[in-house]
Design an enzyme around this catalytic site. Sequence first.
Site, PDB file in Angstrom:
ATOM      1  CG  HIS A   1      -3.524  -0.235  -6.791  1.00 17.10           C
ATOM      2  ND1 HIS A   1      -3.831   0.420  -5.628  1.00 17.10           N
ATOM      3  CD2 HIS A   1      -3.599  -1.556  -6.490  1.00 17.10           C
ATOM      4  CE1 HIS A   1      -4.099  -0.456  -4.672  1.00 17.10           C
ATOM      5  NE2 HIS A   1      -3.961  -1.678  -5.178  1.00 17.10           N
TER       6      HIS A   1
ATOM      7  NE  ARG B   1      -4.311  -1.279   0.151  1.00 21.28           N
ATOM      8  CZ  ARG B   1      -4.568  -2.230  -0.751  1.00 21.28           C
ATOM      9  NH1 ARG B   1      -3.678  -2.492  -1.698  1.00 21.28           N
ATOM     10  NH2 ARG B   1      -5.694  -2.900  -0.721  1.00 21.28           N
TER      11      ARG B   1
HETATM   12  C1  GLV Z   1      -5.345  -4.664  -4.254  1.00 19.41           C
HETATM   13  O1  GLV Z   1      -4.510  -3.875  -3.904  1.00 19.41           O
HETATM   14  C2  GLV Z   1      -6.209  -5.397  -3.351  1.00 19.41           C
HETATM   15  O2  GLV Z   1      -6.152  -5.135  -2.134  1.00 19.41           O
HETATM   16  O3  GLV Z   1      -6.959  -6.252  -3.813  1.00 19.41           O
END
Ligand code: GLV
Length: 314
Positions: free
Chosen positions: A277, A229
Amino acid sequence: MSILLAADFTAAEWAAWWPALRAALPAETLVREGSEPAGFQLTDVDIALVANPPQGLLARMPSLRLIQSLWAGVDRLLADASLPRDVLLARMVDPAMSEAIAQTALWAVLSLHRRYFDYAAQQQRRDWQQLVQRRADEVAVAVLGLGEMGRAAALRLADNGYRVAGWSSRPVQLARITTFSGTTALASVLGQSEIVVNLLPLTPATRGLFGASTLMQMRRGASLVNLGRGGHVVEPDLLNALATGQLRRAVLDVFASEPLARDHAFWTHPQISVLPHIAALTDPRSAAQVVARNVNALRSGAPPAHLVEHARGY
Ligand code: GLV
């Protein structure tokens, strides 16, 4: 009772998720937040399937018994002060996501080890230079976080010949991987590793982990791959560590604020690779089956799998 799907999906994501969930849960009444049928009431909902649901929504369902995250990480849900803490909360644990993470981790480590990022920069300059080639077993990699995803990544890296150390807050045994736990061990794992892959959950204990002091514990010239994160990294401290040569490169999939602002320094930084991401997107085809197993467990009175422990934060 109804199952409410509350997600900030794009049109394309809805088009993939909706039929997958309908097919996996044929006997259930599925309702999509934002296009509820006439007469629907939040009191009808006993299961919520969520991906970034609107703040406060989950607190308005008095019959709610299970919140199933469609994301692996539940830090955003837990950060919502109005989250009902007495309702079961399940993380998404899908072997397809672990596979995707293993691939992303391997891609990043291979790219760093085989100098792909340097060659890409050389190409920009039309610069023909062969850099030193090293064997995988000369490259020490640390994987931080040994949950489903961290384990998959660590094993995939070991399969490809890397010298892999795994670190987790609590002790974990893993065949073929040297594992460590606890704060003292973290400093020594970091000090020995040329590449650090972060797959920790974001909790109060891990927020800001990669600040100045942890970055200083890393081996000089090491690289950081953040697939966890954005909140794990103190962004100004990372920039500083790259500027002083303490770190060589950072491959970042996650950011303190997403989408990354267009004027953010990371976009054009020569030592930073930005990914939007995507290290492991939830795949509706397999995730819908995971959801169905948990829904069916709840309906038959069995405990759903992969429940979050609020006290530990994941
Ligand atoms: C992606 O970062 C998730 O938490 O699925």
